[in-house]
Design an enzyme around this catalytic site. Structure first.
Site, mmCIF file in Angstrom:
data_model
loop_
_atom_site.group_PDB
_atom_site.id
_atom_site.type_symbol
_atom_site.label_atom_id
_atom_site.label_comp_id
_atom_site.label_asym_id
_atom_site.label_seq_id
_atom_site.Cartn_x
_atom_site.Cartn_y
_atom_site.Cartn_z
ATOM 1 N N LYS A 192 0.822 -1.219 0.000
ATOM 2 C CA LYS A 192 0.000 0.000 0.000
ATOM 3 C C LYS A 192 0.853 1.265 0.000
ATOM 4 C CE LYS A 192 -4.331 -1.625 1.994
ATOM 5 N NZ LYS A 192 -5.192 -1.590 3.170
ATOM 6 N N LYS A 207 -5.778 -10.640 -6.652
ATOM 7 C CA LYS A 207 -6.937 -10.742 -5.764
ATOM 8 C C LYS A 207 -8.071 -9.842 -6.267
ATOM 9 C CE LYS A 207 -6.892 -8.327 -1.965
ATOM 10 N NZ LYS A 207 -6.619 -7.697 -0.667
ATOM 11 N N LYS A 242 -11.626 -4.068 -4.229
ATOM 12 C CA LYS A 242 -12.406 -2.860 -4.517
ATOM 13 C C LYS A 242 -11.515 -1.758 -5.081
ATOM 14 C CE LYS A 242 -12.564 -2.646 0.463
ATOM 15 N NZ LYS A 242 -13.404 -3.018 1.570
HETATM 16 P P1 TYM Z 1 -10.904 -5.573 4.303
HETATM 17 O O1 TYM Z 1 -11.895 -4.531 4.645
HETATM 18 O O2 TYM Z 1 -9.907 -5.290 3.229
HETATM 19 O O3 TYM Z 1 -11.645 -6.926 3.904
HETATM 20 C C1 TYM Z 1 -12.632 -7.497 4.747
HETATM 21 C C2 TYM Z 1 -12.557 -9.001 4.711
HETATM 22 O O4 TYM Z 1 -12.716 -9.491 3.374
HETATM 23 C C3 TYM Z 1 -11.668 -10.390 3.059
HETATM 24 N N1 TYM Z 1 -11.373 -10.277 1.611
HETATM 25 C C4 TYM Z 1 -11.317 -11.320 0.782
HETATM 26 N N2 TYM Z 1 -11.499 -12.645 0.986
HETATM 27 C C5 TYM Z 1 -11.383 -13.456 -0.081
HETATM 28 N N3 TYM Z 1 -11.086 -13.019 -1.337
HETATM 29 C C6 TYM Z 1 -10.896 -11.702 -1.591
HETATM 30 N N4 TYM Z 1 -10.621 -11.275 -2.820
HETATM 31 C C7 TYM Z 1 -11.007 -10.790 -0.500
HETATM 32 N N5 TYM Z 1 -10.885 -9.440 -0.394
HETATM 33 C C8 TYM Z 1 -11.112 -9.152 0.915
HETATM 34 C C9 TYM Z 1 -10.496 -9.921 3.909
HETATM 35 O O5 TYM Z 1 -9.535 -10.942 4.082
HETATM 36 C C10 TYM Z 1 -11.187 -9.548 5.193
HETATM 37 O O6 TYM Z 1 -11.402 -10.686 6.001
HETATM 38 N N6 TYM Z 1 -7.573 -5.274 7.999
HETATM 39 C C11 TYM Z 1 -8.874 -5.765 7.645
HETATM 40 C C12 TYM Z 1 -9.997 -5.228 8.530
HETATM 41 C C13 TYM Z 1 -9.790 -5.427 9.999
HETATM 42 C C14 TYM Z 1 -9.902 -6.642 10.706
HETATM 43 C C15 TYM Z 1 -9.656 -6.328 12.072
HETATM 44 C C16 TYM Z 1 -10.174 -7.960 10.321
HETATM 45 C C17 TYM Z 1 -9.502 -4.451 10.894
HETATM 46 N N7 TYM Z 1 -9.416 -4.987 12.160
HETATM 47 C C18 TYM Z 1 -9.670 -7.309 13.052
HETATM 48 C C19 TYM Z 1 -10.199 -8.946 11.311
HETATM 49 C C20 TYM Z 1 -9.951 -8.614 12.664
HETATM 50 C C21 TYM Z 1 -9.174 -5.345 6.211
HETATM 51 O O7 TYM Z 1 -8.648 -4.395 5.716
HETATM 52 O O8 TYM Z 1 -10.141 -6.073 5.623
#
Ligand code: TYM
Length: 338
Positions: A118, A201, A204
């Site tokens: 990032k 992957k 968004k």
């Molecule tokens: P974020 O908002 O990017 O994504 C949310 C969840 O979606 C999953 N995900 C995917 N799974 C499968 N294939 C994909 N292409 C795909 N894109 C996204 C992510 O793995 C995630 O589970 N850092 C985290 C948010 C967060 C969090 C936490 C998660 C903040 N604090 C504590 C768990 C526990 C994030 O940016 O997810």
């Protein structure tokens, strides 16, 4: 290890545009864990994380947070069964996050691949929040003494860091206070790939909207995107091994399996020997059938903003009942005068 209440925590950023990856890799599995009834379930819209990459227009952040809340509920999260809230309404996250900034080491943070991706070549100009992001994520989890965290594969390294932070805190203070959390990265959809490039992957932030299915896409959009998804001229094989060198085909099979809630091999049993000309329309029907009702329920819920805000406020109240005493005990362990 001490006995910890079996508790699931996970979060999603309200950074706009939920994808099929978010749904299959996260949201759908959150619902399954809620319905299994084996754990308390706590789910969060991580708005403090959403501002680490960019400070978007305030109205946008507000509407994205409400839309994400609607998506949780439309997907099957019941705000009575689960605790559903947004991060900034529970100040204990940021407070414990600060403490973890003092536990985590610079070297640990610099190794985070998401930070490297990032921040890119412009790390000097990235926000300090983006660098500290995984320490706040550890706080999100550990402020609830969560034992299990369902996520997609891209979050695995952050969860390893969470374990390292808990272990160092416990070791440095000679306590058994924070659990060593288990990541739950299971199923066929832990890494849903782009529809245009099977090595990337689904995300968004991809510039091409054709690379992803959004949870709010219309049936026509879904049909168009799946019809145009990159594949190859071969028919589907009989066994999964036959897809090893065919990432785009493998991805569509995995998406089908996850949506239909069947093993990937059953998809092969059904479609072996058939061309994508037959498989894709079946996938369109399935995707529209599963996502359509979620999209319409989201729009319905979004019409009553006050109700969404009430749900979030109530969720935050319930979350604080767990988080506040954990923070107090943490301060106590560290030696803050209370
Ligand atoms: P974020 O908002 O990017 O994504 C949310 C969840 O979606 C999953 N995900 C995917 N799974 C499968 N294939 C994909 N292409 C795909 N894109 C996204 C992510 O793995 C995630 O589970 N850092 C985290 C948010 C967060 C969090 C936490 C998660 C903040 N604090 C504590 C768990 C526990 C994030 O940016 O997810």
């Amino acid at each position: 290890m001490a006995d910890f209440t079996p508790r699931v925590f996970s979060g999603i950023q309200p950074s706009g545009g939920l994808t099929l990856g978010n749904y299959l890799g996260a949201m759908k599995r959150f619902v399954q864990m809620q319905d299994a009834g084996t754990h308390e379930t706590v789910y969060c819209m991580v708005d403090l994380h959403a501002i680490t990459a960019e400070l978007a227009a305030p109205d946008k952040l507000r509407s994205r947070t409400r839309e994400l809340c609607a998506a949780f509920i439309a997907s099957g999260i019941d705000p009575e069964k689960s605790i559903l809230f947004n991060q900034s309404q529970v100040p204990e996250h940021a407070q414990l996050g600060w403490i973890f900034n003092c536990v985590a080491r610079m070297g640990w943070m610099q190794r985070m691949t998401q930070w490297k991706d990032k921040a890119g070549k412009n790390a000097q100009n990235a926000s300090l929040g983006l660098f500290a992001y995984p320490a706040l994520m550890a706080a999100d989890i550990l402020i609830y003494h969560a034992t299990h965290v369902p996520v997609g594969e891209d979050q695995k390294q952050h969860l390893e860091l969470t374990r390292d932070i808990a272990a160092k805190f416990n070791h440095d203070y000679g306590v058994d206070f924070f659990p060593i959390t288990e990541p739950v990265i299971e199923g066929v959809a832990t890494r849903v790939m782009s529809l245009r490039d099977g090595s990337k992957k689904m995300s968004k932030s991809d510039p091409s909207d054709m690379s992803r299915i959004n949870m709010t896409d219309t049936a026509d959009d879904i049909a168009k995107k799946i019809r145009k998804a990159k594949t190859d001229p071969e028919p589907l094989p009989e066994a999964l091994d036959g897809l090893t060198e065919r990432p785009e085909a493998r991805n569509l099979v995995n998406i089908y399996a996850a949506l239909a809630e069947i093993p990937a091999q059953s998809v092969m049993d059904q479609f072996a020997g058939q061309q994508f000309g037959t498989f894709k329309p079946a996938l369109v029907d399935l995707a529209v059938d599963k996502l359509g009702p979620i999209g319409s329920e989201m729009s319905r819920l979004m019409q009553d903003q006050a109700e969404i805000d009430r749900i979030l406020a109530r969720g935050a109240e319930r979350a604080r009942e767990i988080a506040a005493p954990v923070l107090e005990q943490t301060f106590e362990i560290i030696g803050m005068v209370r």
